[in-house]
Motif scaffolding. Structure first.
Motif, PDB file in Angstrom:
ATOM      1  N   ARG A  85       0.836  -1.198   0.000  1.00 54.75           N
ATOM      2  CA  ARG A  85       0.000   0.000   0.000  1.00 54.75           C
ATOM      3  C   ARG A  85       0.872   1.249   0.000  1.00 54.75           C
ATOM      4  O   ARG A  85       0.598   2.218  -0.717  1.00 54.75           O
ATOM      5  N   ARG A  86       1.934   1.224   0.799  1.00 58.05           N
ATOM      6  CA  ARG A  86       2.814   2.384   0.910  1.00 58.05           C
ATOM      7  C   ARG A  86       3.536   2.661  -0.409  1.00 58.05           C
ATOM      8  O   ARG A  86       3.718   3.805  -0.812  1.00 58.05           O
ATOM      9  N   ASP A  87       3.943   1.595  -1.083  1.00 60.44           N
ATOM     10  CA  ASP A  87       4.726   1.751  -2.316  1.00 60.44           C
ATOM     11  C   ASP A  87       3.856   1.964  -3.553  1.00 60.44           C
ATOM     12  O   ASP A  87       4.208   2.750  -4.445  1.00 60.44           O
ATOM     13  N   LEU A  88       2.741   1.233  -3.631  1.00 62.34           N
ATOM     14  CA  LEU A  88       1.995   1.170  -4.884  1.00 62.34           C
ATOM     15  C   LEU A  88       0.559   1.656  -4.780  1.00 62.34           C
ATOM     16  O   LEU A  88      -0.150   1.701  -5.791  1.00 62.34           O
ATOM     17  N   GLY A  89       0.121   1.993  -3.556  1.00 66.26           N
ATOM     18  CA  GLY A  89      -1.225   2.529  -3.401  1.00 66.26           C
ATOM     19  C   GLY A  89      -2.235   1.504  -2.922  1.00 66.26           C
ATOM     20  O   GLY A  89      -2.000   0.288  -2.957  1.00 66.26           O
ATOM     21  N   SER A  90      -3.386   2.003  -2.493  1.00 64.29           N
ATOM     22  CA  SER A  90      -4.410   1.161  -1.885  1.00 64.29           C
ATOM     23  C   SER A  90      -5.046   0.192  -2.874  1.00 64.29           C
ATOM     24  O   SER A  90      -5.411  -0.930  -2.508  1.00 64.29           O
ATOM     25  N   ALA A  91      -5.198   0.597  -4.118  1.00 64.42           N
ATOM     26  CA  ALA A  91      -5.844  -0.277  -5.096  1.00 64.42           C
ATOM     27  C   ALA A  91      -5.028  -1.538  -5.325  1.00 64.42           C
ATOM     28  O   ALA A  91      -5.571  -2.656  -5.359  1.00 64.42           O
ATOM     29  N   VAL A  92      -3.725  -1.377  -5.480  1.00 66.63           N
ATOM     30  CA  VAL A  92      -2.861  -2.547  -5.682  1.00 66.63           C
ATOM     31  C   VAL A  92      -2.842  -3.413  -4.414  1.00 66.63           C
ATOM     32  O   VAL A  92      -2.888  -4.646  -4.486  1.00 66.63           O
ATOM     33  N   ALA A  93      -2.799  -2.767  -3.249  1.00 60.73           N
ATOM     34  CA  ALA A  93      -2.805  -3.518  -1.994  1.00 60.73           C
ATOM     35  C   ALA A  93      -4.106  -4.290  -1.828  1.00 60.73           C
ATOM     36  O   ALA A  93      -4.114  -5.435  -1.365  1.00 60.73           O
ATOM     37  N   ALA A  94      -5.239  -3.669  -2.199  1.00 59.23           N
ATOM     38  CA  ALA A  94      -6.520  -4.351  -2.098  1.00 59.23           C
ATOM     39  C   ALA A  94      -6.557  -5.572  -3.004  1.00 59.23           C
ATOM     40  O   ALA A  94      -7.081  -6.630  -2.636  1.00 59.23           O
ATOM     41  N   ASN A  95      -6.004  -5.463  -4.202  1.00 54.52           N
ATOM     42  CA  ASN A  95      -5.965  -6.600  -5.113  1.00 54.52           C
ATOM     43  C   ASN A  95      -5.066  -7.702  -4.551  1.00 54.52           C
ATOM     44  O   ASN A  95      -5.403  -8.892  -4.628  1.00 54.52           O
ATOM     45  N   ALA A  96      -3.932  -7.317  -3.967  1.00 54.46           N
ATOM     46  CA  ALA A  96      -3.049  -8.306  -3.358  1.00 54.46           C
ATOM     47  C   ALA A  96      -3.744  -9.023  -2.204  1.00 54.46           C
ATOM     48  O   ALA A  96      -3.574 -10.231  -2.013  1.00 54.46           O
ATOM     49  N   ALA A  97      -4.527  -8.277  -1.426  1.00 53.62           N
ATOM     50  CA  ALA A  97      -5.265  -8.877  -0.323  1.00 53.62           C
ATOM     51  C   ALA A  97      -6.285  -9.882  -0.834  1.00 53.62           C
ATOM     52  O   ALA A  97      -6.437 -10.980  -0.278  1.00 53.62           O
ATOM     53  N   ARG A  98      -6.993  -9.525  -1.918  1.00 53.82           N
ATOM     54  CA  ARG A  98      -7.971 -10.455  -2.488  1.00 53.82           C
ATOM     55  C   ARG A  98      -7.289 -11.716  -3.004  1.00 53.82           C
ATOM     56  O   ARG A  98      -7.764 -12.833  -2.795  1.00 53.82           O
ATOM     57  N   MET A  99      -6.149 -11.549  -3.664  1.00 58.44           N
ATOM     58  CA  MET A  99      -5.420 -12.713  -4.174  1.00 58.44           C
ATOM     59  C   MET A  99      -4.924 -13.603  -3.043  1.00 58.44           C
ATOM     60  O   MET A  99      -4.784 -14.812  -3.202  1.00 58.44           O
ATOM     61  N   SER A 100      -4.648 -12.988  -1.904  1.00 59.16           N
ATOM     62  CA  SER A 100      -4.151 -13.738  -0.746  1.00 59.16           C
ATOM     63  C   SER A 100      -5.290 -14.237   0.146  1.00 59.16           C
ATOM     64  O   SER A 100      -5.039 -14.902   1.154  1.00 59.16           O
ATOM     65  N   VAL A 101      -6.516 -13.899  -0.215  1.00 60.60           N
ATOM     66  CA  VAL A 101      -7.710 -14.269   0.554  1.00 60.60           C
ATOM     67  C   VAL A 101      -7.543 -13.832   2.010  1.00 60.60           C
ATOM     68  O   VAL A 101      -7.630 -14.618   2.950  1.00 60.60           O
ATOM     69  N   MET A 102      -7.272 -12.555   2.178  1.00 58.32           N
ATOM     70  CA  MET A 102      -7.118 -12.016   3.522  1.00 58.32           C
ATOM     71  C   MET A 102      -7.636 -10.588   3.548  1.00 58.32           C
ATOM     72  O   MET A 102      -7.717  -9.935   2.499  1.00 58.32           O
ATOM     73  N   PRO A 103      -8.015 -10.103   4.730  1.00 58.24           N
ATOM     74  CA  PRO A 103      -8.533  -8.738   4.830  1.00 58.24           C
ATOM     75  C   PRO A 103      -7.441  -7.711   4.648  1.00 58.24           C
ATOM     76  O   PRO A 103      -6.281  -7.946   5.003  1.00 58.24           O
ATOM     77  N   LEU A 104      -7.795  -6.559   4.115  1.00 58.52           N
ATOM     78  CA  LEU A 104      -6.833  -5.478   3.922  1.00 58.52           C
ATOM     79  C   LEU A 104      -6.824  -4.528   5.105  1.00 58.52           C
ATOM     80  O   LEU A 104      -5.852  -3.831   5.338  1.00 58.52           O
TER      81      LEU A 104
END
Length: 239
Positions: A85-104
């Motif tokens: 999130r810090r490096d690439l923004g909330s949208a990318v972090a949210a997608n990473a969270a979905r791919m990891s099946v975990m809450p953001l």
């Protein structure tokens, strides 16, 4: 390895530790004067071994900018999402969270789920029968006077002896016992929070919620959501 870590830090490389990896960063001197965390089981040992480090035992991760530390393995995933999130923004972090099946949404300051044990009592202590009696009567009113009377001491003498043998006061021990009973009931029963408060000996649901949050670091509802389960063929599974 320590030399490599120091060289990487000197070059401006970001370093992050998982769980007890904080001990390695501390040994390299990279946490001196900084806040840091580790798994709560090891937090006290980290603080003793490295007094220059400001150990925060009850958070998921700590971000000092270049140096980050996290609690257990699951908290490390929260830390990684934070870095994304810090490096690439909330949208990318949210997608990473979905791919990891975990809450953001879990932030670093959220509390670790800590098991708060009673302070140890020496074997053969003359307080052992009293502590067993307290455990058996948590749902009822237990006063300092009643505890002292059971061991035939004045309240002042009893309080001093209790602290000598347990490292805490009788009332603090009692409150911790009630929180542990509440944790057990939240984990293993379908009682309402109001009934849990009653069974653990808290005067009101409000007092229970306040004390539980202060000791455990989260609400009774959140704790139950994380740890309560049902059994299928004798095996405990999440709800």
């Amino acid at each position: 390895m320590l030399a490599a870590l120091r060289a990487a830090a000197a070059a401006g490389t970001r370093l992050a530790s998982v769980c007890v990896g904080a001990f390695v960063l501390a040994e390299a001197g990279l946490l001196d004067g900084l806040r840091a965390t580790t798994h709560w089981v090891a937090a006290e040992q980290l603080a003793r071994a490295f007094p220059e480090v400001e150990v925060q035992p009850d958070v998921l991760y700590v971000d000092n900018g270049q140096i980050l530390t996290s609690a257990g393995a699951a908290a490390a995933l929260d830390m990684c999402l934070h870095m994304i999130r810090r490096d690439l923004g909330s949208a990318v972090a949210a997608n990473a969270a979905r791919m990891s099946v975990m809450p953001l949404e879990r932030e670093g300051g959220q509390a670790q789920f800590i098991v708060h044990e009673h302070p140890p009592v020496p074997r053969g202590s003359d307080l052992e029968p009293l502590l067993d009696w307290i455990e058996d009567n948590l749902a009822h009113e237990v006063t300092l006077a009643a505890m002292a009377a059971r061991v035939s001491m004045s309240e002042r003498t009893f309080s001093r002896r209790f602290r000598e043998q347990t490292g805490t006061t009788p009332l603090q021990w009692l409150l911790r016992a009630r929180v542990r009973r509440a944790q057990y009931l939240l984990e293993n029963s379908d009682y309402t929070v109001e009934r849990v408060a009653q069974q653990a000996g808290f005067g009101s649901p409000t007092a229970f919620r306040e004390r539980f949050r202060k000791v455990v670091g989260t609400t009774p509802y959140a704790y139950r959501s994380a740890f309560n389960g049902r059994r299928v063929n004798g095996v405990r599974v999440p709800r």
